[in-house]
Write an enzyme that holds these catalytic residues in place. Structure first.
Site, PDB file in Angstrom:
ATOM      1  N   THR A 169       0.467  -1.075  -0.024  1.00  0.00           N
ATOM      2  CA  THR A 169      -0.279   0.401  -0.092  1.00  0.00           C
ATOM      3  C   THR A 169       0.781   0.952   0.181  1.00  0.00           C
ATOM      4  OG1 THR A 169      -1.535   1.136   1.488  1.00  0.00           O
ATOM      5  CG2 THR A 169      -0.318   0.288   2.025  1.00  0.00           C
ATOM      6  N   GLY A 187      -2.748   6.174   6.437  1.00  0.00           N
ATOM      7  CA  GLY A 187      -3.345   5.754   7.305  1.00  0.00           C
ATOM      8  C   GLY A 187      -3.026   4.254   7.577  1.00  0.00           C
ATOM      9  N   LYS A 188      -3.401   3.484   5.828  1.00  0.00           N
ATOM     10  CA  LYS A 188      -3.589   1.553   6.079  1.00  0.00           C
ATOM     11  C   LYS A 188      -2.384   0.981   6.384  1.00  0.00           C
ATOM     12  CE  LYS A 188      -6.700   1.165   2.284  1.00  0.00           C
ATOM     13  NZ  LYS A 188      -7.609   0.923   1.046  1.00  0.00           N
ATOM     14  N   ASP A 217      -8.317  -4.011   0.449  1.00  0.00           N
ATOM     15  CA  ASP A 217      -8.984  -3.528  -0.189  1.00  0.00           C
ATOM     16  C   ASP A 217     -10.164  -3.524   0.399  1.00  0.00           C
ATOM     17  OD1 ASP A 217      -8.963  -2.518  -2.808  1.00  0.00           O
ATOM     18  OD2 ASP A 217     -11.241  -3.723  -3.414  1.00  0.00           O
ATOM     19  N   PHE A 234     -11.500   9.503   6.969  1.00  0.00           N
ATOM     20  CA  PHE A 234     -10.485  10.012   5.327  1.00  0.00           C
ATOM     21  C   PHE A 234     -12.521   9.591   4.739  1.00  0.00           C
ATOM     22  CE2 PHE A 234      -9.856   5.445   4.146  1.00  0.00           C
ATOM     23  CZ  PHE A 234      -9.563   5.043   4.952  1.00  0.00           C
ATOM     24  N   GLY A 235     -12.664   9.656   3.405  1.00  0.00           N
ATOM     25  CA  GLY A 235     -12.978   8.609   2.669  1.00  0.00           C
ATOM     26  C   GLY A 235     -14.255   9.571   2.706  1.00  0.00           C
ATOM     27  N   ASP A 265     -15.831   7.977   5.940  1.00  0.00           N
ATOM     28  CA  ASP A 265     -16.311   8.906   7.295  1.00  0.00           C
ATOM     29  C   ASP A 265     -17.059   9.288   7.821  1.00  0.00           C
ATOM     30  OD1 ASP A 265     -14.609   6.204   8.097  1.00  0.00           O
ATOM     31  OD2 ASP A 265     -12.687   7.635   8.373  1.00  0.00           O
TER      32      ASP A 265
HETATM   33  P1  IMP Z   1      -8.738   1.222  -1.638  1.00  0.00           P
HETATM   34  O1  IMP Z   1      -8.054   1.980  -1.197  1.00  0.00           O
HETATM   35  O2  IMP Z   1      -8.772   0.458  -2.988  1.00  0.00           O
HETATM   36  O3  IMP Z   1      -9.122  -0.351  -0.834  1.00  0.00           O
HETATM   37  O4  IMP Z   1     -10.076   2.475  -1.526  1.00  0.00           O
HETATM   38  C1  IMP Z   1     -11.370   2.200  -0.549  1.00  0.00           C
HETATM   39  C2  IMP Z   1     -12.059   2.851  -0.403  1.00  0.00           C
HETATM   40  O5  IMP Z   1     -13.503   2.358   0.387  1.00  0.00           O
HETATM   41  C3  IMP Z   1     -11.884   4.057  -0.579  1.00  0.00           C
HETATM   42  O6  IMP Z   1     -13.301   5.103  -1.532  1.00  0.00           O
HETATM   43  C4  IMP Z   1     -12.152   4.467   0.722  1.00  0.00           C
HETATM   44  O7  IMP Z   1     -12.479   6.329   0.765  1.00  0.00           O
HETATM   45  C5  IMP Z   1     -12.773   4.422   1.060  1.00  0.00           C
HETATM   46  N1  IMP Z   1     -12.975   3.093   2.258  1.00  0.00           N
HETATM   47  C6  IMP Z   1     -12.579   2.044   3.172  1.00  0.00           C
HETATM   48  N2  IMP Z   1     -12.331   2.092   4.232  1.00  0.00           N
HETATM   49  C7  IMP Z   1     -12.846   3.236   4.679  1.00  0.00           C
HETATM   50  C8  IMP Z   1     -12.746   3.815   5.940  1.00  0.00           C
HETATM   51  O8  IMP Z   1     -11.879   2.942   7.107  1.00  0.00           O
HETATM   52  N3  IMP Z   1     -12.936   5.203   5.891  1.00  0.00           N
HETATM   53  C9  IMP Z   1     -13.659   5.842   4.785  1.00  0.00           C
HETATM   54  N4  IMP Z   1     -14.000   4.908   3.974  1.00  0.00           N
HETATM   55  C10 IMP Z   1     -13.539   3.969   3.566  1.00  0.00           C
END
Ligand code: IMP
Length: 195
Positions: free
Chosen positions: A9, A13-14, A70, A152-153, A155
């Site tokens: 990754t 944050g991850k 993912d 983030f995202g 949340d």
């Molecule tokens: P990835 O990084 O390809 O796995 O995409 C993950 C998607 O899910 C992104 O759009 C993130 O914003 C959303 N997502 C995953 N985990 C979280 C979280 O803990 N909080 C908010 N959004 C998350």
């Protein structure tokens, strides 16, 4: 001496979550810490496939344990959309505040009791010739407006079960204790301890 684990990754944050939960269990490193380049992985429609594709991308360059993760947001009133396509919901270049607004608009006529939702995370671990997957889920529902500034995202619009605040209001200490990713990493930790 804990084994080295490459977590595929570029998301800080991850990475922090992996390092925290696996402290003392594995020596977690990210590609950039080994001067390995970021990899563009074409994501499909399954969390497990995407997680494995992220890990496989480093197989030729790292001789040891590798994992990919993912995750996504599933909304029941939208037949579990956006799911594994959460990062691309509304277009890859669309900001998260805008993605949240778009999702709230899609749910504008949906009453509270039908706004159930969950975050799901899947980790794929390449351990020699074997692949193991670990899943974590955080149940909750989608609120009526964005609230809070942490995280983030999605949340700001996600309220976990048992709370009245959004993930973005609860803050990282609580969120990292209950999150889908923390649960999946916890299962990975149990596996690594037992192997
Ligand atoms: P990835 O990084 O390809 O796995 O995409 C993950 C998607 O899910 C992104 O759009 C993130 O914003 C959303 N997502 C995953 N985990 C979280 C979280 O803990 N909080 C908010 N959004 C998350």
């Amino acid at each position: 001496m804990p084994s080295k684990l490459l977590v595929a990754t570029g998301n800080e944050g991850k990475l922090r979550e992996f390092k925290k939960v696996l402290c003392g269990v594995a020596d977690v490193v990210a590609p950039h810490e080994l001067s390995l380049p970021p990899k563009e992985v074409k994501e499909g429609t399954s969390y497990a496939e995407n997680a494995l594709a992220k890990a496989r991308a480093y197989r030729d360059q790292f001789d040891g344990l590798i994992c990919g993760e993912d995750s996504g947001l599933e909304v029941d009133a939208l037949d579990t959309r956006p799911g594994p396509l959460s990062a691309r919901y509304g277009g890859e270049k669309t900001s998260y505040p805008e993605k949240c607004r778009m999702l709230l608009k899609e749910l504008k006529d949906v009453p509270l009791y039908e706004r159930t939702s969950r975050f799901r995370a899947t980790i794929a671990l390449i351990d020699g010739d074997e692949v193991k997957t670990f899943e974590g889920v955080l149940e909750g529902w989608i609120g009526f407006e964005p609230r809070g500034t942490e995280g983030f995202g999605y949340d700001p619009i996600f309220i976990p079960k048992g709370f009245s605040q959004t993930n973005a209001e609860l803050g990282l200490v609580i969120k990292n204790r209950i999150s889908h990713r923390a649960k999946a990493i916890g299962k990975l930790a149990e596996y690594l301890k037992s192997r």
